[in-house]
Design a protein around this motif. Sequence first.
Motif, PDB file in Angstrom:
ATOM      1  N   GLN A   6      41.009  37.309  47.767  1.00 23.48           N
ATOM      2  CA  GLN A   6      39.619  36.961  47.474  1.00 23.48           C
ATOM      3  C   GLN A   6      38.701  38.142  47.772  1.00 23.48           C
ATOM      4  OE1 GLN A   6      38.494  34.094  45.987  1.00 23.48           O
ATOM      5  NE2 GLN A   6      36.574  35.223  45.864  1.00 23.48           N
ATOM      6  N   PHE A   7      38.988  38.856  48.854  1.00 20.18           N
ATOM      7  CA  PHE A   7      38.207  40.045  49.195  1.00 20.18           C
ATOM      8  C   PHE A   7      38.346  41.098  48.097  1.00 20.18           C
ATOM      9  CE2 PHE A   7      37.977  44.260  51.213  1.00 20.18           C
ATOM     10  CZ  PHE A   7      36.664  44.221  51.651  1.00 20.18           C
ATOM     11  N   LEU A   8      39.578  41.347  47.624  1.00 23.89           N
ATOM     12  CA  LEU A   8      39.795  42.313  46.540  1.00 23.89           C
ATOM     13  C   LEU A   8      39.092  41.875  45.264  1.00 23.89           C
ATOM     14  CD1 LEU A   8      43.567  43.223  47.024  1.00 23.89           C
ATOM     15  CD2 LEU A   8      41.608  44.727  47.333  1.00 23.89           C
ATOM     16  N   LEU A   9      39.180  40.581  44.954  1.00 27.07           N
ATOM     17  CA  LEU A   9      38.526  40.048  43.759  1.00 27.07           C
ATOM     18  C   LEU A   9      37.016  40.259  43.837  1.00 27.07           C
ATOM     19  CD1 LEU A   9      38.916  38.424  41.107  1.00 27.07           C
ATOM     20  CD2 LEU A   9      38.522  36.371  42.463  1.00 27.07           C
ATOM     21  N   ASP A  10      36.440  39.973  44.981  1.00 29.93           N
ATOM     22  CA  ASP A  10      34.990  40.165  45.150  1.00 29.93           C
ATOM     23  C   ASP A  10      34.613  41.638  45.032  1.00 29.93           C
ATOM     24  OD1 ASP A  10      34.708  37.447  45.513  1.00 29.93           O
ATOM     25  OD2 ASP A  10      34.696  37.566  47.711  1.00 29.93           O
ATOM     26  N   GLU A  11      35.461  42.518  45.553  1.00 30.34           N
ATOM     27  CA  GLU A  11      35.189  43.956  45.467  1.00 30.34           C
ATOM     28  C   GLU A  11      35.225  44.438  44.018  1.00 30.34           C
ATOM     29  OE1 GLU A  11      37.328  48.022  46.965  1.00 30.34           O
ATOM     30  OE2 GLU A  11      37.357  46.314  48.338  1.00 30.34           O
ATOM     31  N   ILE A  12      36.200  43.956  43.247  1.00 32.36           N
ATOM     32  CA  ILE A  12      36.292  44.341  41.833  1.00 32.36           C
ATOM     33  C   ILE A  12      35.100  43.801  41.058  1.00 32.36           C
ATOM     34  CG2 ILE A  12      37.649  44.095  39.717  1.00 32.36           C
ATOM     35  CD1 ILE A  12      40.156  43.959  41.547  1.00 32.36           C
ATOM     36  N   LYS A  13      34.701  42.564  41.337  1.00 25.51           N
ATOM     37  CA  LYS A  13      33.526  41.991  40.680  1.00 25.51           C
ATOM     38  C   LYS A  13      32.279  42.828  40.956  1.00 25.51           C
ATOM     39  CE  LYS A  13      34.751  37.093  40.790  1.00 25.51           C
ATOM     40  NZ  LYS A  13      34.382  35.786  41.373  1.00 25.51           N
ATOM     41  N   GLU A  14      32.144  43.251  42.198  1.00 25.08           N
ATOM     42  CA  GLU A  14      30.984  44.060  42.583  1.00 25.08           C
ATOM     43  C   GLU A  14      30.976  45.396  41.837  1.00 25.08           C
ATOM     44  OE1 GLU A  14      29.481  46.342  46.565  1.00 25.08           O
ATOM     45  OE2 GLU A  14      30.366  44.360  46.819  1.00 25.08           O
ATOM     46  N   GLN A  15      32.146  46.016  41.706  1.00 21.96           N
ATOM     47  CA  GLN A  15      32.213  47.284  40.979  1.00 21.96           C
ATOM     48  C   GLN A  15      31.882  47.092  39.503  1.00 21.96           C
ATOM     49  OE1 GLN A  15      36.096  48.858  41.807  1.00 21.96           O
ATOM     50  NE2 GLN A  15      35.405  49.882  43.670  1.00 21.96           N
TER      51      GLN A  15
END
Length: 174
Positions: A6-15
Amino acid sequence: MRAEKQFLLDEIKEQIEQSPSFVVMSYQGLTANLANSLRNEVASTGGHVEVLGKRLFLKAASDQGITFDADFNGHIGAVFAGDDAVTTTKAVYKFSKNTGNILNVVAGRFDDKVYSAEDVKKLSMLPGKDEMRAQFLGLLEAPMSQTLSTMEALVCSVVYCLDNKVKAQEGCES
């Protein structure tokens, strides 16, 4: 979903949210040294490279309303462009060409529109911002330069005419 994913997913969304332009690439056989070279080339254009999990990237993209028609084979990464997306895309194609096509551009997104690999390649052939600025300045400078040359020729022709008249009078007096 696990907390790490979920943390990785949120980071990719932010980018994806922060970068209006990015290129999605697939790669096979990219060594650590080549990956570092790619990162350096892309960084010199103001962009950055991210190696991504295929499922996480596609999930993050679909959550942002981005759908790709492309087939994602192999490992994927995204090159997030800086201020000049064309220059960053050119750097990716140049790196791919120099390394024997280890990278394949699969798709891209520029100004909230998704492009196919062929369209991204066409975009990479366009001039960058600096090239376009130089062409525009040349376009503005050309008429002024021609006008100046014409005026200079007129002034010079008057001077040459007067010089010839003086020489002709000196020749008559002797």
